[in-house]
Design an enzyme around this catalytic site. Structure first.
Site, PDB file in Angstrom:
ATOM      1  CE1 TYR A 148      -2.861   2.819   1.024  1.00 25.43           C
ATOM      2  CE2 TYR A 148      -2.090   3.649   2.361  1.00 25.43           C
ATOM      3  CZ  TYR A 148      -2.913   4.119   1.788  1.00 25.43           C
ATOM      4  OH  TYR A 148      -3.512   5.051   1.956  1.00 25.43           O
TER       5      TYR A 148
HETATM    6  N1  UFG Z   1      -6.754  -1.616  16.060  1.00 32.06           N
HETATM    7  C1  UFG Z   1      -6.805  -2.141  16.800  1.00 32.06           C
HETATM    8  N2  UFG Z   1      -7.741  -3.216  16.811  1.00 32.06           N
HETATM    9  C2  UFG Z   1      -8.557  -2.971  15.426  1.00 32.06           C
HETATM   10  C3  UFG Z   1      -8.399  -1.961  15.347  1.00 32.06           C
HETATM   11  C4  UFG Z   1      -7.207  -1.323  14.433  1.00 32.06           C
HETATM   12  O1  UFG Z   1      -5.938  -2.533  17.803  1.00 32.06           O
HETATM   13  O2  UFG Z   1      -9.827  -3.984  15.662  1.00 32.06           O
HETATM   14  C5  UFG Z   1      -5.329  -1.045  16.225  1.00 32.06           C
HETATM   15  C6  UFG Z   1      -4.164  -0.668  15.290  1.00 32.06           C
HETATM   16  O3  UFG Z   1      -3.424  -1.687  15.382  1.00 32.06           O
HETATM   17  C7  UFG Z   1      -3.538  -0.286  14.760  1.00 32.06           C
HETATM   18  C8  UFG Z   1      -4.142   1.414  15.554  1.00 32.06           C
HETATM   19  O4  UFG Z   1      -5.722   0.541  16.506  1.00 32.06           O
HETATM   20  O5  UFG Z   1      -2.615   0.171  16.490  1.00 32.06           O
HETATM   21  C9  UFG Z   1      -5.247   1.819  14.287  1.00 32.06           C
HETATM   22  O6  UFG Z   1      -4.903   0.859  13.481  1.00 32.06           O
HETATM   23  P1  UFG Z   1      -6.384   1.275  12.181  1.00 32.06           P
HETATM   24  O7  UFG Z   1      -6.767   0.178  11.065  1.00 32.06           O
HETATM   25  O8  UFG Z   1      -7.736   2.494  12.575  1.00 32.06           O
HETATM   26  O9  UFG Z   1      -5.868   2.292  11.175  1.00 32.06           O
HETATM   27  P2  UFG Z   1      -4.008   2.242  10.703  1.00 32.06           P
HETATM   28  O10 UFG Z   1      -3.140   2.971  11.468  1.00 32.06           O
HETATM   29  O11 UFG Z   1      -3.385   0.878  10.706  1.00 32.06           O
HETATM   30  O12 UFG Z   1      -3.719   2.596   9.276  1.00 32.06           O
HETATM   31  C10 UFG Z   1      -3.902   4.065   9.241  1.00 32.06           C
HETATM   32  C11 UFG Z   1      -4.935   4.759   7.655  1.00 32.06           C
HETATM   33  C12 UFG Z   1      -3.921   3.841   6.309  1.00 32.06           C
HETATM   34  C13 UFG Z   1      -2.543   3.824   6.498  1.00 32.06           C
HETATM   35  C14 UFG Z   1      -2.256   3.705   7.869  1.00 32.06           C
HETATM   36  C15 UFG Z   1      -0.329   3.987   7.882  1.00 32.06           C
HETATM   37  O13 UFG Z   1      -6.221   3.954   7.687  1.00 32.06           O
HETATM   38  O14 UFG Z   1      -4.597   4.011   5.422  1.00 32.06           O
HETATM   39  O15 UFG Z   1      -2.391   4.664   9.210  1.00 32.06           O
HETATM   40  O16 UFG Z   1       0.465   3.558   9.413  1.00 32.06           O
HETATM   41  F1  UFG Z   1      -2.046   3.636   5.282  1.00 32.06           F
END
Ligand code: UFG
Length: 337
Positions: A148
């Site tokens: 991504y």
């Molecule tokens: N998380 C949980 N439980 C869940 C969902 C998420 O503990 O059910 C945690 C994840 O592990 C992470 C945090 O919550 O630590 C945030 O997770 P998200 O999935 O909400 O967001 P991300 O940080 O993974 O993703 C975001 C954007 C992506 C981008 C990324 C860059 O949504 O598009 O940041 O790191 F690529």
């Protein structure tokens, strides 16, 4: 101005279209509805001069037609696939949608004489920065750790290379977003992903009883409470940054801005805030780490503040979550409800 918004039926793109219409711009949404919602387009229709083209970015004939028929002056490019985990499983689809899609769009812009481009990039282009680069400035080395992030970083390179060749005949800005949350203050648009993987909507779905539990992905990170830290920026602030950048674009510009609030919240803090806002003590389970999650990512947004005067108005996590909660309460089934 006449603005083409790719991905304008999606969560962030629809909020951009809303703001542009409200500001009096003519908006053309270009979206194949593979991830977007027709309901978002329907909600936008009464608000101004809106045209919707349902087509893929690979469809050059439709792109050229949209750019010329509507005399497009600037493009905001949101259309993309954006699930990190999925990008590892089906990387070619990510390069097809995100990289080849942007190439097709840029080629169409060149052919049709459209020379301003605002690109939805991501903090995922930074990968897992070492602690000395947290908070993250735009000078942090871009070393993405998943397809991504790479599929988006190639687009940044492509835009820079094109600008090098086109000089004053082109201008672009890449906005590297952190974690976008919240919904339009007027309650017209919301966040409706299928599948939903993002933390804030998952908390709110748990509060609504639409999920049995929420799993914390990892409690053994080297952070104060053991859970991952992210920078949650309100979608209205993010879009305000786009409009500010769009208005400031001048021929030959090539800029990148980190868009976040400049502070991090842990997963546990998001859960606590969601429980406070909703008044529901939804169940939470502790699980193993999710592959590819860096421990802490938050922005140093001083570059965009110093150059363009933009900073986030929503800096309180409860307020950001409350705006999302209003929409989730009113639309427990998303746009389908
Ligand atoms: N998380 C949980 N439980 C869940 C969902 C998420 O503990 O059910 C945690 C994840 O592990 C992470 C945090 O919550 O630590 C945030 O997770 P998200 O999935 O909400 O967001 P991300 O940080 O993974 O993703 C975001 C954007 C992506 C981008 C990324 C860059 O949504 O598009 O940041 O790191 F690529």
């Amino acid at each position: 101005m006449n603005v083409l918004v790719t991905g304008g039926a999606g969560y962030i793109g629809s909020h951009a279209a809303l703001r542009l219409l409200t500001d009096g711009h003519a908006v053309t949404i270009f979206d194949d509805l593979s991830r977007g919602n027709r309901g978002a387009v329907d909600a936008l229709r009464p608000l101004g001069d809106l045209c919707f083209v349902e087509a893929e970015l690979g469809d050059r004939a439709q792109l050229d037609k949209a750019l010329t028929d509507r005399s497009i002056e600037v493009v905001m490019h949101f259309a993309a696939k954006a699930y990190v985990g999925e990008s590892v499983e089906i990387p070619l689809q990510y390069y097809r949608a995100n990289t080849a899609g942007a190439l097709s769009l840029l080629e169409a812009m060149v052919a049709c004489g459209v020379d301003r481009f605002v690109f939805s990039s991501t903090c995922a282009t930074y990968g897992e920065p070492p602690p000395e680069h947290i908070p993250i400035t735009e000078r942090c080395p871009q070393r993405p750790v998943n397809p991504y992030g790479r599929s988006k970083l190639v687009v940044e390179h492509m835009l820079r290379d094109h600008l090098h060749a086109a000089g004053d005949g082109f201008a672009f800005a890449a906005l590297r977003y952190f974690n976008v949350a919240g919904c339009d203050a007027g309650g017209r648009l919301g966040e409706d992903h299928d599948p939903e993987t993002h933390l804030v909507p998952i908390c709110l779905q748990a509060a609504l009883g639409r999920r049995d539990t929420l799993t914390i992905f990892g409690t053994d990170y080297d952070t104060p409470d053991g859970t991952c830290i992210r920078d949650y920026v309100h979608v209205d602030d993010l879009i305000d940054a786009h409009v500010t950048v769009m208005d400031a674009l001048r021929p030959g510009d090539s800029t990148a801005y980190n868009i976040g609030i400049g502070a991090g919240s842990s997963v546990r803090e998001v859960i606590d805030a969601s429980r406070r806002v909703t008044g529901v003590r939804f169940p939470v389970t502790e699980g193993p780490r999710r592959a590819g999650d860096p421990p802490a990512l938050y922005a140093d947004p001083s570059h965009v503040r110093e150059e363009l005067g933009w900073s986030a108005r929503y800096t309180d996590l409860d307020e950001i979550i409350a705006s999302a909660w209003r929409w989730f309460q009113a639309h427990p089934d998303g746009y389908g409800g």
